[in-house]
Structure formats: C-alpha cells, structure tokens
Design an enzyme around this catalytic site. Structure first.
Site, mmCIF file in Angstrom:
data_model
loop_
_atom_site.group_PDB
_atom_site.id
_atom_site.type_symbol
_atom_site.label_atom_id
_atom_site.label_comp_id
_atom_site.label_asym_id
_atom_site.label_seq_id
_atom_site.Cartn_x
_atom_site.Cartn_y
_atom_site.Cartn_z
ATOM 1 N N GLU A 24 1.317 14.962 2.461
ATOM 2 C CA GLU A 24 0.103 15.408 3.147
ATOM 3 C C GLU A 24 -0.838 16.137 2.181
ATOM 4 O OE1 GLU A 24 -2.260 15.669 6.436
ATOM 5 O OE2 GLU A 24 -0.162 15.257 6.857
ATOM 6 N N ASP A 31 -4.622 16.525 -7.597
ATOM 7 C CA ASP A 31 -3.745 15.607 -6.870
ATOM 8 C C ASP A 31 -2.325 15.871 -7.329
ATOM 9 O OD1 ASP A 31 -2.381 13.453 -5.719
ATOM 10 O OD2 ASP A 31 -4.058 12.067 -6.017
ATOM 11 N N ARG A 68 0.849 -1.189 0.000
ATOM 12 C CA ARG A 68 0.000 0.000 0.000
ATOM 13 C C ARG A 68 0.880 1.233 0.000
ATOM 14 N NH1 ARG A 68 -4.551 2.531 0.144
ATOM 15 N NH2 ARG A 68 -4.798 4.421 1.391
ATOM 16 N N CYS A 110 -12.049 12.295 6.692
ATOM 17 C CA CYS A 110 -11.500 11.460 5.626
ATOM 18 C C CYS A 110 -11.549 10.013 6.092
ATOM 19 C CB CYS A 110 -10.072 11.883 5.298
ATOM 20 S SG CYS A 110 -8.915 11.678 6.676
ATOM 21 N N THR A 154 -13.638 18.636 -1.950
ATOM 22 C CA THR A 154 -12.185 18.638 -1.692
ATOM 23 C C THR A 154 -11.362 19.046 -2.920
ATOM 24 O OG1 THR A 154 -10.329 17.257 -0.955
ATOM 25 C CG2 THR A 154 -12.089 16.120 -2.121
ATOM 26 N N ARG A 213 0.462 14.430 -6.043
ATOM 27 C CA ARG A 213 1.397 13.388 -5.616
ATOM 28 C C ARG A 213 2.139 12.760 -6.797
ATOM 29 N NH1 ARG A 213 -2.729 10.008 -1.978
ATOM 30 N NH2 ARG A 213 -4.049 10.648 -3.732
#
Length: 202
Positions: free
Chosen positions: A94, A128, A52, A68, A116, A130
């Site tokens: 984060e 996003d 994960r 969340c 969000t 990331r």
C-alpha cells in the site's frame, strides 16, 4: 517458493464486467506478506503471459478514490489479461510501500500543496519503497520465465530483470486521468518517468 492454495473465484466489477480467476497463494515469500496471483484467461496457451504487478490500493481499488488511477488500472488489467492469458500479481504494498496510514498522512500534506513524492519525503519515506523480490518468486513458483509486463512504471521492469525474470515486452496501461488525479499523474511522470501520455487530459 511453493504454491500454497489454488481456488477459483468468479469476479464482477461495478461496471458489470465479469470474468473468472484462479487465485493462487504462496508459502515462504521473501517479505512474509500475503500476496496473491490471479491467473486469468488461458494461461497455458500464452507464449509469454501478460503480467501486471498491481500494488494494493485500498482507497482506489476498494473505495473508488479519485485521487489516483489505481482502481481503473486494476479493472483494465483484469480484462486485458483475461483476453490474452496471464497473471495479475496483487501485491500488499500500500502507498508505494509506506502503508495505508502513512499514505493518508501523505494525502493530508498533498492538500497543503505538496505532490505525492514531496509528501512521502516529508514523512521520512523514499519516493518508492516497493521491492519486487516476492513478485519474482511468485512467477518462479508459477513456472513463468518470460513475461509481457503491463505497466507504466520503468522500475518494475528494471527490478524484475535484475531478479532474473525475462521481460520480453513492456505494454503501457491506458491513461485514466481526471481533474482529481491529474496532478498525481504529472508527478509520477516528472519524478519516476512513468510512461503516461497526459495529452488527453489537457
């Protein structure tokens, strides 16, 4: 990237679940951040380890925020990976990569009616931000070439495959819906096609 340190850490969660992790640190990751790999269960016997990629969520993982599903996903992942053998990569990203203060700014906008993703955009961020290059480097350092990926987020498997990781299978996490987070989960399904079956929450 070379492994820097390996240390054994006993874990206990608020519900009493206990396990042991070998926590691995790294040198020279692409983004320079202090990401961790937690080796759980019998990794050596796992044909394709369960993995994960869990992005840090201080509000959910540490303080138990109900806005969340991060804390429950972390708890579920640790137990499932311990059962099969694999790694939890705890990534310092984060707020989908925007940082803790910006995430809390986004919470304030959500209180005014935005979801969000709309809140992130209003603050000048992408949906996003990331990047999983460091995660792929961590897996390479650990000698992992093929993974079963524990996620509801199709972007994680897409990025890992583009980075040369063989994602043999994608396994969804459970649904951790509550009245406080169901709108957040609905937004994840609508905007980024997360594979979350929200029928139980209706």
């Amino acid at each position: 990237m070379p492994v820097r340190t390996r240390v054994t850490v006993p874990l206990e969660f608020p519900d009493g679940y206990r396990t042991t992790a070998e926590v691995v640190t790294f040198t020279g990751l692409s983004d320079g951040k202090e990401h961790l790999a937690l080796a759980l269960g019998d990794v050596a016997k796992a044909e394709s380890p369960l993995v994960r990629l869990h992005s840090e969520c201080m509000t959910g993982d540490v303080f138990g925020s109900q806005r969340c599903d991060c804390g429950p996903q972390l708890r579920e992942a640790v137990e499932r990976i311990t059962e099969t053998g694999g790694y939890l990569l705890y990534l310092r990203q984060e707020g989908r990569g925007i940082g803790l203060y910006a995430k809390l700014d986004a919470y304030a906008l959500q209180d005014l009616g935005m979801d969000t993703y709309e809140a992130n955009r209003a603050l000048g961020h992408a949906d996003d931000e990331r990047d999983y290059t460091a995660a792929a480097q961590m897996l390479e350092s650990l000698g992992v070439e093929s993974v079963d990926l524990l996620t509801n987020n199709p972007d994680k498997s897409r990025q890992l495959r583009e980075l040369g990781v063989d994602v043999r299978a994608v396994r969804p996490t459970g649904v951790h819906a509550s009245p406080a987070n169901v709108r957040y989960l609905q937004a994840k399904v609508a905007h980024t096609q997360h594979t979350i079956d929200l029928a139980p929450a209706s």
